[in-house]
Write an enzyme that holds these catalytic residues in place. Structure first.
Site, PDB file in Angstrom:
ATOM      1  N   CYS A  51       0.851  -1.205   0.000  1.00 63.67           N
ATOM      2  CA  CYS A  51       0.000   0.000   0.000  1.00 63.67           C
ATOM      3  C   CYS A  51       0.883   1.251   0.000  1.00 63.67           C
ATOM      4  O   CYS A  51       1.788   1.378   0.805  1.00 63.67           O
ATOM      5  CB  CYS A  51      -0.901  -0.023   1.236  1.00 63.67           C
ATOM      6  SG  CYS A  51      -1.752   1.539   1.501  1.00 63.67           S
ATOM      7  N   CYS A  54       0.367   3.247   3.581  1.00 63.27           N
ATOM      8  CA  CYS A  54       0.674   2.718   4.916  1.00 63.27           C
ATOM      9  C   CYS A  54       1.964   3.345   5.465  1.00 63.27           C
ATOM     10  O   CYS A  54       2.866   3.699   4.705  1.00 63.27           O
ATOM     11  CB  CYS A  54       0.830   1.200   4.860  1.00 63.27           C
ATOM     12  SG  CYS A  54      -0.744   0.310   4.951  1.00 63.27           S
ATOM     13  N   HIS A 113      -4.568   0.194   7.941  1.00 60.28           N
ATOM     14  CA  HIS A 113      -5.034  -0.049   6.568  1.00 60.28           C
ATOM     15  C   HIS A 113      -6.426  -0.677   6.519  1.00 60.28           C
ATOM     16  O   HIS A 113      -7.150  -0.537   5.526  1.00 60.28           O
ATOM     17  CB  HIS A 113      -4.008  -0.981   5.886  1.00 60.28           C
ATOM     18  CG  HIS A 113      -4.266  -1.258   4.448  1.00 60.28           C
ATOM     19  ND1 HIS A 113      -3.884  -0.394   3.441  1.00 60.28           N
ATOM     20  CD2 HIS A 113      -4.855  -2.315   3.828  1.00 60.28           C
ATOM     21  CE1 HIS A 113      -4.234  -0.906   2.268  1.00 60.28           C
ATOM     22  NE2 HIS A 113      -4.826  -2.063   2.471  1.00 60.28           N
ATOM     23  N   ASN A 153     -13.243  10.026  -1.647  1.00 59.24           N
ATOM     24  CA  ASN A 153     -13.868   9.032  -2.524  1.00 59.24           C
ATOM     25  C   ASN A 153     -13.720   7.715  -1.815  1.00 59.24           C
ATOM     26  O   ASN A 153     -12.590   7.305  -1.549  1.00 59.24           O
ATOM     27  CB  ASN A 153     -13.103   8.921  -3.852  1.00 59.24           C
ATOM     28  CG  ASN A 153     -13.400  10.069  -4.763  1.00 59.24           C
ATOM     29  OD1 ASN A 153     -14.513  10.585  -4.789  1.00 59.24           O
ATOM     30  ND2 ASN A 153     -12.402  10.492  -5.511  1.00 59.24           N
ATOM     31  N   SER A 161      -8.699   4.806  -5.522  1.00 64.07           N
ATOM     32  CA  SER A 161      -7.571   4.017  -6.038  1.00 64.07           C
ATOM     33  C   SER A 161      -6.976   3.081  -5.003  1.00 64.07           C
ATOM     34  O   SER A 161      -6.173   2.224  -5.337  1.00 64.07           O
ATOM     35  CB  SER A 161      -6.485   4.965  -6.552  1.00 64.07           C
ATOM     36  OG  SER A 161      -6.002   5.763  -5.489  1.00 64.07           O
ATOM     37  N   HIS A 164      -6.917   2.011   1.642  1.00 62.77           N
ATOM     38  CA  HIS A 164      -6.412   2.609   2.892  1.00 62.77           C
ATOM     39  C   HIS A 164      -7.267   3.844   3.210  1.00 62.77           C
ATOM     40  O   HIS A 164      -7.522   4.651   2.317  1.00 62.77           O
ATOM     41  CB  HIS A 164      -4.938   3.017   2.720  1.00 62.77           C
ATOM     42  CG  HIS A 164      -4.280   3.382   4.001  1.00 62.77           C
ATOM     43  ND1 HIS A 164      -3.378   2.554   4.633  1.00 62.77           N
ATOM     44  CD2 HIS A 164      -4.434   4.460   4.801  1.00 62.77           C
ATOM     45  CE1 HIS A 164      -2.994   3.124   5.762  1.00 62.77           C
ATOM     46  NE2 HIS A 164      -3.628   4.284   5.888  1.00 62.77           N
ATOM     47  N   HIS A 166      -8.467   7.186   3.526  1.00 63.15           N
ATOM     48  CA  HIS A 166      -7.866   8.465   3.148  1.00 63.15           C
ATOM     49  C   HIS A 166      -8.861   9.335   2.410  1.00 63.15           C
ATOM     50  O   HIS A 166      -9.867   8.864   1.888  1.00 63.15           O
ATOM     51  CB  HIS A 166      -6.642   8.244   2.244  1.00 63.15           C
ATOM     52  CG  HIS A 166      -6.999   7.770   0.864  1.00 63.15           C
ATOM     53  ND1 HIS A 166      -7.352   6.468   0.584  1.00 63.15           N
ATOM     54  CD2 HIS A 166      -7.092   8.437  -0.320  1.00 63.15           C
ATOM     55  CE1 HIS A 166      -7.627   6.343  -0.702  1.00 63.15           C
ATOM     56  NE2 HIS A 166      -7.495   7.518  -1.273  1.00 63.15           N
ATOM     57  N   GLN A 168      -8.930  13.488   0.238  1.00 63.18           N
ATOM     58  CA  GLN A 168      -8.081  14.419  -0.509  1.00 63.18           C
ATOM     59  C   GLN A 168      -8.496  15.852  -0.226  1.00 63.18           C
ATOM     60  O   GLN A 168      -9.613  16.114   0.243  1.00 63.18           O
ATOM     61  CB  GLN A 168      -8.232  14.171  -2.007  1.00 63.18           C
ATOM     62  CG  GLN A 168      -7.781  12.808  -2.481  1.00 63.18           C
ATOM     63  CD  GLN A 168      -7.681  12.776  -3.997  1.00 63.18           C
ATOM     64  OE1 GLN A 168      -7.106  13.662  -4.629  1.00 63.18           O
ATOM     65  NE2 GLN A 168      -8.251  11.753  -4.612  1.00 63.18           N
TER      66      GLN A 168
HETATM   67  P1  H2U Z   1      -8.140   8.378  -4.556  1.00 67.12           P
HETATM   68  O1  H2U Z   1      -8.085   7.050  -3.913  1.00 67.12           O
HETATM   69  O2  H2U Z   1      -9.391   9.130  -4.203  1.00 67.12           O
HETATM   70  O3  H2U Z   1      -7.890   8.274  -6.017  1.00 67.12           O
HETATM   71  O4  H2U Z   1      -6.938   9.235  -3.946  1.00 67.12           O
HETATM   72  C1  H2U Z   1      -5.636   8.766  -3.842  1.00 67.12           C
HETATM   73  C2  H2U Z   1      -4.691   9.836  -4.288  1.00 67.12           C
HETATM   74  O5  H2U Z   1      -3.394   9.488  -3.838  1.00 67.12           O
HETATM   75  C3  H2U Z   1      -4.618   9.977  -5.801  1.00 67.12           C
HETATM   76  O6  H2U Z   1      -5.023  11.284  -6.159  1.00 67.12           O
HETATM   77  C4  H2U Z   1      -2.453   9.897  -4.785  1.00 67.12           C
HETATM   78  C5  H2U Z   1      -3.144   9.737  -6.122  1.00 67.12           C
HETATM   79  O7  H2U Z   1      -2.670  10.672  -7.044  1.00 67.12           O
HETATM   80  N1  H2U Z   1      -1.248   9.085  -4.626  1.00 67.12           N
HETATM   81  C6  H2U Z   1      -0.049   9.701  -4.341  1.00 67.12           C
HETATM   82  O8  H2U Z   1       0.018  10.930  -4.257  1.00 67.12           O
HETATM   83  N2  H2U Z   1       1.070   8.943  -4.180  1.00 67.12           N
HETATM   84  C7  H2U Z   1       1.091   7.574  -4.270  1.00 67.12           C
HETATM   85  O9  H2U Z   1       2.122   6.960  -4.097  1.00 67.12           O
HETATM   86  C8  H2U Z   1      -0.151   6.838  -4.607  1.00 67.12           C
HETATM   87  C9  H2U Z   1      -1.393   7.651  -4.756  1.00 67.12           C
END
Ligand code: H2U
Length: 348
Positions: A51, A54, A113, A153, A161, A164, A166, A168
């Site tokens: 992840c 994490c 996580h 989201n 994506s 974990h 989180h 934004q």
């Molecule tokens: P979402 O799960 O809502 O997509 O948000 C995760 C965000 O985390 C995504 O915008 C960022 C992605 O760009 N990210 C990082 O900045 N670094 C990483 O190593 C993985 C994901």
């Protein structure tokens, strides 16, 4: 004949955006022959070495996360907005464009996580609120940051994506259009009545008591009269607060409690880790007083009938305006009657 909101097709007005939603309560009995998806049973470990979010792990761009023990925020490695964009305009006939500056951050809610907001302790959610307050304050104080959009989201269905826990933050020089609509409608009401539009609305909801899902000392959770998504919920403070930074320590505990209860009821509804997009709308950070603003948090979940059957915003919704079948009152009643204890701890 008198209009019956439980029987007759009707349109409802969103007082914050000026938009309408078509409600068709008579259609709730229609047979369903649509898509049935399989439910994925999620059982995640507390730590996943693959992840990106994490503690102690290396992110996609090579940076290493600290061994954080509570919340953790960092600048998004793939930010949609960048701080050093030229702010010039292009006006070539009918082709118009403008450079947009901003900053995008990722907020890890917990080092664990396996958790989601619904499964976190109330004190853990209080820490999430604290980091939202801090980020709103710090980003909002920056030059060229006129709006700070906090959101989450949740779930693959919403394009998230990574499981974990989180969210934004996207902070930018322009006021985004959803926010601008709410600025305009709240300001017009404030100027006409010298009162807050949303606080007056909450007062009317507290009298009607048809759409309130949860009420505690300082916050209300309700399905708005004009809700578009089947189980849409708004959480708002009873006190007239323009932004999240004005939430006191006592109110923070109530806020965390109501977030936990709403997300737990969501999970209990279809016995699944309920997907949604959540966002906080609050006063812009453009240096204006914005007394008209009443901050609120909205949950837009896509699920309609089960853990696998979602509402699609297609056809009429795409080409005309949003439409729903179950009424806001029916949805509120369903959510209200669900347990506030998480189904995973009470399998029956
Ligand atoms: P979402 O799960 O809502 O997509 O948000 C995760 C965000 O985390 C995504 O915008 C960022 C992605 O760009 N990210 C990082 O900045 N670094 C990483 O190593 C993985 C994901």
């Amino acid at each position: 004949m008198k209009l019956n909101l439980n029987e007759h097709p009707h349109r409802r007005f969103n007082i914050l955006t000026g938009e309408w939603v078509l409600v068709s309560p008579h259609r709730t009995k229609r047979p369903w022959q649509g898509k049935q998806e399989k439910t994925a049973v999620e059982n995640r470990p507390e730590y996943d070495e693959n992840c990106y979010l994490c503690p102690g792990n290396t992110r996609a761009n090579g940076e290493v996360n600290p061994q954080y023990t509570s919340t953790y925020s960092f600048t998004n490695d793939f930010s949609a907005l960048l701080p050093n964009t030229p702010s010039t305009e292009i006006n070539e006939g009918l082709f118009r464009a403008r450079g947009e500056t901003g900053i995008c951050k990722v907020i890890c809610f917990s080092p664990d996580h396996s958790l989601t907001l619904s499964q976190m302790e109330v004190t853990g959610i209080e820490e999430v609120i604290s980091i939202w307050q801090k980020e709103y304050h710090e980003l909002g104080a920056m030059e060229n940051i006129n709006y700070v959009q906090i959101f989450e989201n949740k779930g693959a269905l919403m394009g998230c994506s990574n499981p974990h826990p989180h969210g934004q933050i996207w902070a930018q020089v322009s006021i985004p259009q959803e926010v601008q609509k709410k600025c305009d409608f709240q300001l017009a009401y404030w100027q006409e009545n010298q009162r807050s539009l949303l606080k007056d609305y909450l007062g009317q909801e507290m009298e009607a008591r048809e759409r309130i899902v949860i009420e505690n000392d300082h916050f209300l959770a309700l399905v708005p009269f004009w809700a578009v998504w089947p189980y849409e919920v708004m959480i708002a403070p009873k006190r007239h607060l323009q932004y999240i930074g004005q939430v006191s320590d006592e109110e923070k505990s109530s806020f965390a409690q109501i977030i936990k209860e709403v997300t737990t009821k969501y999970d209990n509804l279809f016995k699944t880790s309920f997907p949604y997009s959540m966002g906080i709308h609050q006063s812009p950070t453009d240096g204006q007083p914005h007394e008209e603003w009443h901050f609120h948090m909205s949950f837009y979940p896509p699920l309609l009938r089960s853990a696998t059957v979602k509402k699609f915003m297609v056809g009429y919704e795409m080409f005309a305006n949003p439409q729903r079948d179950i009424t806001a009152e029916q949805a509120a009643n369903t959510l209200r009657n669900l347990s506030h204890k998480h189904y995973s701890q009470h399998p029956n």
